[in-house]
Design an enzyme around this catalytic site. Structure first.
Site, PDB file in Angstrom:
ATOM      1  N   THR A  16      -9.485  50.954  -6.759  1.00 49.65           N
ATOM      2  CA  THR A  16     -10.337  51.946  -6.101  1.00 49.65           C
ATOM      3  C   THR A  16     -11.267  52.640  -7.079  1.00 49.65           C
ATOM      4  OG1 THR A  16      -8.665  52.329  -4.402  1.00 49.65           O
ATOM      5  CG2 THR A  16     -10.300  54.053  -4.694  1.00 49.65           C
ATOM      6  N   SER A  58      -5.433  46.139  -6.484  1.00 51.81           N
ATOM      7  CA  SER A  58      -4.103  46.032  -7.094  1.00 51.81           C
ATOM      8  C   SER A  58      -3.071  45.274  -6.263  1.00 51.81           C
ATOM      9  CB  SER A  58      -3.564  47.409  -7.483  1.00 51.81           C
ATOM     10  OG  SER A  58      -3.407  48.253  -6.366  1.00 51.81           O
ATOM     11  N   THR A  88      -4.165  51.774  -7.653  1.00 54.46           N
ATOM     12  CA  THR A  88      -2.960  52.601  -7.657  1.00 54.46           C
ATOM     13  C   THR A  88      -1.758  51.963  -6.974  1.00 54.46           C
ATOM     14  OG1 THR A  88      -3.676  53.737  -5.642  1.00 54.46           O
ATOM     15  CG2 THR A  88      -4.312  54.717  -7.756  1.00 54.46           C
ATOM     16  N   ASP A  89      -1.978  50.970  -6.107  1.00 52.48           N
ATOM     17  CA  ASP A  89      -0.855  50.425  -5.335  1.00 52.48           C
ATOM     18  C   ASP A  89       0.216  49.799  -6.217  1.00 52.48           C
ATOM     19  OD1 ASP A  89      -2.077  51.273  -3.053  1.00 52.48           O
ATOM     20  OD2 ASP A  89      -2.669  49.298  -2.349  1.00 52.48           O
TER      21      ASP A  89
END
Length: 325
Positions: A16, A58, A88-89
């Site tokens: 992101t 991710s 971030t995942d």
């Protein structure tokens, strides 16, 4: 003679923090590295070398990509620190994989953002600045890979994503190990704990397969046999302190493959104390391996590395039970 400028390796992987809305209406997509690399306010005079080994959301990142990152960082030579931008995942999984495999003399910091690059009040530039300042700070050495998000500094072993959309999306018991704030006189960085030792596991290749199963009320072992047939080892996100329905006990007792018991709860250790069928004590006697305080997806990475190194089940048990990570 003027002082030698600080040197920073900036490694972009997508996510992101590098994404913008697709003009075709397909949603957010990661952009290339040069645009993001200009977002380094407050780091004037730092020599930045940019790398982009891959450009992925991710959920597309695999342990093979994590190994690529570890090998890239191992070739950087003399640098003051390295920052990895990441979606971030799965950021916490990449951080923990590097924690387990990477030996280098300079700090390595991972960061990302919850808001895309074109959104109002985007958090990417601030997180990137904070991460770079942490990576270049001498107090960050010998701590293993770190995660910096919203000014908080986390240990790779305990950090986890705790919210799907909030800007302060990362946490993890017992909390951050440090904090960086932007004061009138520049950044103020404080660590609340000293560096800790860690153990490295760096197989030449990732040859093992490990699957994760998730326990729930009424689970009778559906999927266990299929996962056991495919994988070299299993991790179960179990209930509470590491308990399962009674139907899982004979399945675990019958397998010769390592089965690691983690917890599906937000935090806390595996404590094999219950003696009913499927309770943690009976699972351990049947051969299951408690995951200590690791969540299921981090336990999977550790088990993957240990099995890729050729460790037997008892050796695997020792690593998890003695906290050698």
């Amino acid at each position: 003679m003027p002082p030698t400028p600080a040197r920073l390796a900036l490694i972009h992987t997508g996510g992101t923090i590098a994404s913008r809305p697709d003009p075709g209406g397909a949603g957010l997509t990661p952009q290339e590295a040069p645009e993001l690399s200009g977002q380094l306010p407050g780091l004037e005079g730092v020599q930045v070398q940019v790398y982009q080994p891959f450009n992925l959301p991710s959920p597309h990142v695999t342990p093979a990509h994590m190994l690529t990152l570890a090998r890239l960082i191992g070739t950087l030579g003399e640098t003051g620190g390295a920052v990895i931008t990441h979606g971030t995942d799965t950021l916490e999984e990449t951080a923990f994989f590097l924690h387990l495999t990477l030996h280098c003399p300079f700090p390595v910091v991972l960061t990302g953002s919850m808001r895309h690059a074109a959104e109002l009040s985007g958090d990417g530039p601030g997180n990137l600045r904070d991460a770079a300042q942490v990576a270049l700070h001498p107090a960050s050495t010998e701590r293993g890979p770190l995660v910096v998000f919203g000014g908080d500094i986390f240990d790779a072993r305990t950090v986890t994503k705790v919210h799907t959309s909030a800007v302060d999306a990362f946490g993890g018991y017992p909390g951050p190990i440090g904090r960086i704030d932007q004061g009138a006189d520049g950044p103020a960085l404080r660590y609340f704990a000293g560096p800790q030792g860690r153990h490295l596991y760096a197989p030449p290749q990732l040859s093992a397969a490990v699957e994760v199963l998730y326990a729930y009320a009424g689970w009778q072992g559906e999927g266990f046999a299929e996962a056991e047939a495919r994988a070299d080892g299993l991790v179960i996100a179990a209930l509470g302190t590491g308990n399962l329905p009674a139907e899982l006990l004979p399945l675990i007792a019958a397998t010769h493959k390592p089965v690691v018991i983690a917890t599906r709860t937000h935090a806390g250790p595996i404590l094999p104390v219950y003696g009913y069928a499927g309770g943690g004590a009976t699972l351990k006697r049947a051969g299951a391996i408690p995951a200590s305080f690791l969540n299921a997806h981090k336990a999977r990475l550790l088990l993957l590395l240990l099995l890729s190194l050729g460790l037997e089940r008892q050796e695997v048990r020792r690593v998890f039970e003695d906290g050698l990570f």
